[in-house]
Scaffold this motif. Structure first.
Motif, PDB file in Angstrom:
ATOM      1  N   ILE A   7     -34.398  25.804  15.825  1.00 40.85           N
ATOM      2  CA  ILE A   7     -33.488  24.820  16.623  1.00 40.85           C
ATOM      3  C   ILE A   7     -32.004  24.419  15.687  1.00 40.85           C
ATOM      4  CG2 ILE A   7     -33.278  22.239  17.433  1.00 40.85           C
ATOM      5  CD1 ILE A   7     -34.418  24.174  19.537  1.00 40.85           C
ATOM      6  N   GLY A   8     -32.452  23.911  14.373  1.00 36.83           N
ATOM      7  CA  GLY A   8     -31.280  23.579  13.771  1.00 36.83           C
ATOM      8  C   GLY A   8     -30.302  24.936  13.440  1.00 36.83           C
ATOM      9  N   LEU A   9     -30.968  25.853  13.297  1.00 35.56           N
ATOM     10  CA  LEU A   9     -29.767  26.956  13.273  1.00 35.56           C
ATOM     11  C   LEU A   9     -29.315  27.428  14.477  1.00 35.56           C
ATOM     12  CD1 LEU A   9     -29.881  30.085  11.507  1.00 35.56           C
ATOM     13  CD2 LEU A   9     -30.672  30.778  13.593  1.00 35.56           C
ATOM     14  N   LEU A  10     -29.935  27.281  15.537  1.00 36.54           N
ATOM     15  CA  LEU A  10     -29.066  27.579  16.784  1.00 36.54           C
ATOM     16  C   LEU A  10     -28.231  26.398  17.136  1.00 36.54           C
ATOM     17  CD1 LEU A  10     -32.125  28.658  19.040  1.00 36.54           C
ATOM     18  CD2 LEU A  10     -30.406  30.266  18.041  1.00 36.54           C
ATOM     19  N   LEU A  11     -28.384  25.251  16.553  1.00 37.27           N
ATOM     20  CA  LEU A  11     -27.590  23.917  17.075  1.00 37.27           C
ATOM     21  C   LEU A  11     -26.105  24.233  16.572  1.00 37.27           C
ATOM     22  CD1 LEU A  11     -27.482  21.144  18.178  1.00 37.27           C
ATOM     23  CD2 LEU A  11     -28.286  20.493  15.917  1.00 37.27           C
ATOM     24  N   VAL A  12     -25.864  25.186  15.481  1.00 33.68           N
ATOM     25  CA  VAL A  12     -24.744  25.059  14.868  1.00 33.68           C
ATOM     26  C   VAL A  12     -23.816  25.940  15.978  1.00 33.68           C
ATOM     27  CG1 VAL A  12     -23.332  26.037  12.847  1.00 33.68           C
ATOM     28  CG2 VAL A  12     -25.573  25.189  12.730  1.00 33.68           C
TER      29      VAL A  12
END
Ligand SMILES: [Zn+2]
Length: 212
Positions: A179-184
């Motif tokens: 999620i942290g990765l996709l959030l960017v």
């Protein structure tokens, strides 16, 4: 002797690695469709250091995306699901990471310039997430909705019918690092898609590993 590798279908391609001699690096999915999804980062390059480069990309996929090494030295998610869209994005980001940079999971929040506020994603458990603006700001609600939709697109996540700010992974597992990765990228999905196309096609006519 030519070694024949049973790599399965190619999922994603970086045709010229910007961090290692422009080699081609690809993500494959070996193994049968009915088994837990497993992936392999591979290059056909025999340059000295290429194997280390591949190992670094695989390590980055574990740290940035919460993947685990399977018994066959492949990569998979703890839930066993393919998460095909998310894994493509994860692979591209892992290849982009400058080699000198430490590999750290991305936080579950980003600063959104358009709404001038931080937007955070709360992990509610069992694959359910809620996108929230940390401050009341004009347009923040719209940005939250945009980012939630972006996560749905990039992560093949599901809508939550009575709450436009919530999204969930169909597998029922939490994937916080992912999620942290996709959030960017979630605020601008179109740019993310364009970038993926560019990374796959750059120099593709001369890439020796374009063997399909
Ligand atoms: Zn999952």
């Amino acid at each position: 002797m030519t070694q024949v590798l049973d790599l399965g279908p190619r999922i994603e391609l970086v045709s010229m690695d910007p961090h290692f001699h422009d080699i081609s690096i690809a993500l494959y999915r070996p193994g049968p469709d009915n088994a837990p999804a497993a992936y392999k980062v591979h290059t056909y390059s025999h340059l000295p250091g290429a194997a280390e480069r591949i190992a670094r990309v695989a390590e980055a996929m574990q740290i940035l995306g919460g993947m685990e090494q399977t018994s066959d030295d492949l990569l998979g998610f703890p839930c066993g699901q393919a998460h095909m869209f998310a894994v493509k994005r994860l692979f591209l980001e892992a290849c982009k990471l400058p080699p000198a940079q430490p590999i750290e999971p991305r936080p579950l929040h980003i600063f959104d310039k358009k709404a001038n506020t931080t937007i955070a994603v709360a992990s509610l458990g069992q694959g359910l997430y809620e996108v929230r603006a940390t401050q009341q700001a004009p347009g923040a609600e719209r940005r939250v909705a945009t980012i939630a939709r972006g996560l749905i697109r990039l992560g093949e996540m599901e809508e939550v019918s009575d709450n436009p700010n919530q999204v969930r992974f169909g597998c029922g597992y939490s994937h916080d690092a992912l999620i942290g990765l996709l959030l960017v990228r979630a605020p601008n999905v179109r740019a993310a898609v364009r970038e993926a196309e560019a990374m796959a096609s750059r120099g593709v006519l001369s890439a020796p590993s374009n063997q399909e």
